[in-house]
Design a protein around this motif. Structure first.
Motif, PDB file in Angstrom:
ATOM      1  N   GLU A  59       0.901  -1.278   0.030  1.00  0.00           N
ATOM      2  CA  GLU A  59       0.054  -0.134   0.130  1.00  0.00           C
ATOM      3  C   GLU A  59       0.812   1.219   0.075  1.00  0.00           C
ATOM      4  OE1 GLU A  59      -2.620   0.918   3.114  1.00  0.00           O
ATOM      5  OE2 GLU A  59      -1.437   0.263   4.620  1.00  0.00           O
ATOM      6  N   ASN A 237      -3.615   5.031  -0.489  1.00  0.00           N
ATOM      7  CA  ASN A 237      -4.335   4.102  -0.249  1.00  0.00           C
ATOM      8  C   ASN A 237      -5.040   4.339   1.043  1.00  0.00           C
ATOM      9  OD1 ASN A 237      -1.998   2.039  -1.803  1.00  0.00           O
ATOM     10  ND2 ASN A 237      -4.221   1.973  -2.570  1.00  0.00           N
ATOM     11  N   ARG A 238      -4.060   4.678   1.980  1.00  0.00           N
ATOM     12  CA  ARG A 238      -4.771   5.082   3.298  1.00  0.00           C
ATOM     13  C   ARG A 238      -3.879   6.294   3.677  1.00  0.00           C
ATOM     14  NH1 ARG A 238      -5.007   1.099   7.767  1.00  0.00           N
ATOM     15  NH2 ARG A 238      -2.974   0.403   7.065  1.00  0.00           N
ATOM     16  N   THR A 252      -9.107   5.417   4.741  1.00  0.00           N
ATOM     17  CA  THR A 252      -8.984   5.662   3.384  1.00  0.00           C
ATOM     18  C   THR A 252      -9.342   7.086   3.111  1.00  0.00           C
ATOM     19  OG1 THR A 252     -11.386   5.211   2.767  1.00  0.00           O
ATOM     20  CG2 THR A 252     -10.081   3.271   2.833  1.00  0.00           C
ATOM     21  N   GLN A 254     -11.336   8.392   1.214  1.00  0.00           N
ATOM     22  CA  GLN A 254     -12.996   8.597   1.280  1.00  0.00           C
ATOM     23  C   GLN A 254     -13.277   8.770   2.817  1.00  0.00           C
ATOM     24  OE1 GLN A 254     -15.265   5.727  -0.568  1.00  0.00           O
ATOM     25  NE2 GLN A 254     -16.724   7.097  -1.060  1.00  0.00           N
ATOM     26  N   GLU A 255     -12.633   7.976   3.581  1.00  0.00           N
ATOM     27  CA  GLU A 255     -13.024   8.046   5.054  1.00  0.00           C
ATOM     28  C   GLU A 255     -12.584   9.451   5.709  1.00  0.00           C
ATOM     29  OE1 GLU A 255     -13.041   3.248   6.183  1.00  0.00           O
ATOM     30  OE2 GLU A 255     -11.267   4.529   6.402  1.00  0.00           O
TER      31      GLU A 255
END
Ligand SMILES: Nc1ncnc2c1ncn2[C@@H]1O[C@H](COP(=O)(O)OP(=O)(O)OP(=O)(O)O)[C@@H](O)[C@H]1O
Ligand SMILES: [Mg+2]
Length: 277
Positions: A59, A237-238, A252, A254-255
């Motif tokens: 990642e 990715n995070r 993420t 989005q989060e």
């Protein structure tokens, strides 16, 4: 039964105190005192404060936070440029704090490489020598060093500049040399401390694209520090958000965007939104 995939990197309850009164500071931190209070009371700076996180193999893990929040300090623990005051750091399940000098040398030469904020290049050596450096120190033949170095120089778009000296290059080109040097050693893990921050926006976007393109085939574990949420959202990715040496949120893109954990994260997100309008 499916085997449980090991995390590539695991940071467990790491504390880093700068200053001579480490023990006292550890007691104060465990009592819940904040970074400023510790500084006022002891004169010691808390770099990292009880931080735990896991980074998965393959990642792009981004670390964000304001200046002084502990990003560089945290990442320097991962290749043991610095050691924690307390805590554990595992890479591929091994506690790297147990490594003696030969094991550490082996680890740095073969498993983990770093692209530094200030490039960290050898100024009186040419591009080829800079990129081949990591291979040379681990004892590979001259022919092999040069071949690999030439390959990565061309991969980052610097073909033709092999003989140029670092001082003759622009900031963006130097950055590419740093990236090529890290990639040439073919380590599983690459640490990138604000690797693109000195670049102008167009070249920066180009470098981000290039990194993503390379990552598609290489699948390295990349730990990438940035101040810039746009960059973090684009390549991560995070994303981990740090404040005063503590981990505030990990998630993420989005989060982070949709559910910021607190006002601090919200402020980063707001700035991003404002730029989109
Ligand atoms: N060698 C050191 N000695 C004393 N204090 C230090 C040292 N290195 C870092 N610090 C302190 O630790 C804290 C975290 O610093 P760090 O360099 O990790 O921040 P950063 O998030 O990387 O900031 P920047 O975005 O400006 O690079 C800061 O308060 C800093 O003053
Ligand atoms: Mg830093």
């Amino acid at each position: 039964m499916t085997p449980v995939a090991l995390d590539k990197i695991e940071v467990r309850n790491v504390f880093k105190v700068f200053g001579s009164r480490e023990k006292e500071v550890m007691t104060l931190l465990r009592e819940g005192l904040k970074k400023e209070q510790v500084l006022a009371q002891t004169g010691c700076v808390v770099g990292v404060n009880d931080l735990s996180l896991s980074i998965r193999a393959g990642e792009v893990f981004v670390i964000m936070g304001l200046s002084g929040s502990g990003k560089s300090t945290l990442v320097r623990h991962l290749n043991r440029l610095i050691d924690p005051t307390s805590g554990q750091i595992l890479v591929d399940g091994e506690n790297i704090l147990d490594y003696d000098m030969p094991a550490l040398r082996q680890f740095r030469r073969h498993k983990i490489s770093m692209v530094f904020q200030g490039f960290g290049l050898l100024p009186h050596r040419n591009v080829l020598e800079n990129v081949a450096y990591g291979l040379k120190v681990r004892g590979e033949s001259k022919g092999q060093c040069n071949e690999r170095a030439r390959h990565w120089i061309s991969m980052v778009g610097l073909q033709g500049y092999e003989q140029a000296f670092v001082q003759q290059l622009s900031g963006g080109m130097r950055q590419r040399v740093g990236l090529a040097r890290a990639l040439a050693t073919d380590t599983d893990i690459i640490l990138m401390d604000e690797a693109f921050s000195a670049l102008d926006p167009l070249i920066r976007a180009e470098m981000q694209d290039q990194l993503l393109e390379l990552q598609r085939t290489l699948e390295k574990t990349i730990v990438f520090i940035t101040h810039d949420l746009d960059e973090a959202l684009r390549i991560g990715n995070r994303i981990a958000m740090l404040k005063d040496g503590q981990l505030i949120q990990v998630g993420t893109p989005q989060e982070i965007l949709l559910s910021p954990a607190d006002d601090y994260v919200e402020r980063f997100v707001q700035r991003h939104r404002a730029r989109l309008i």
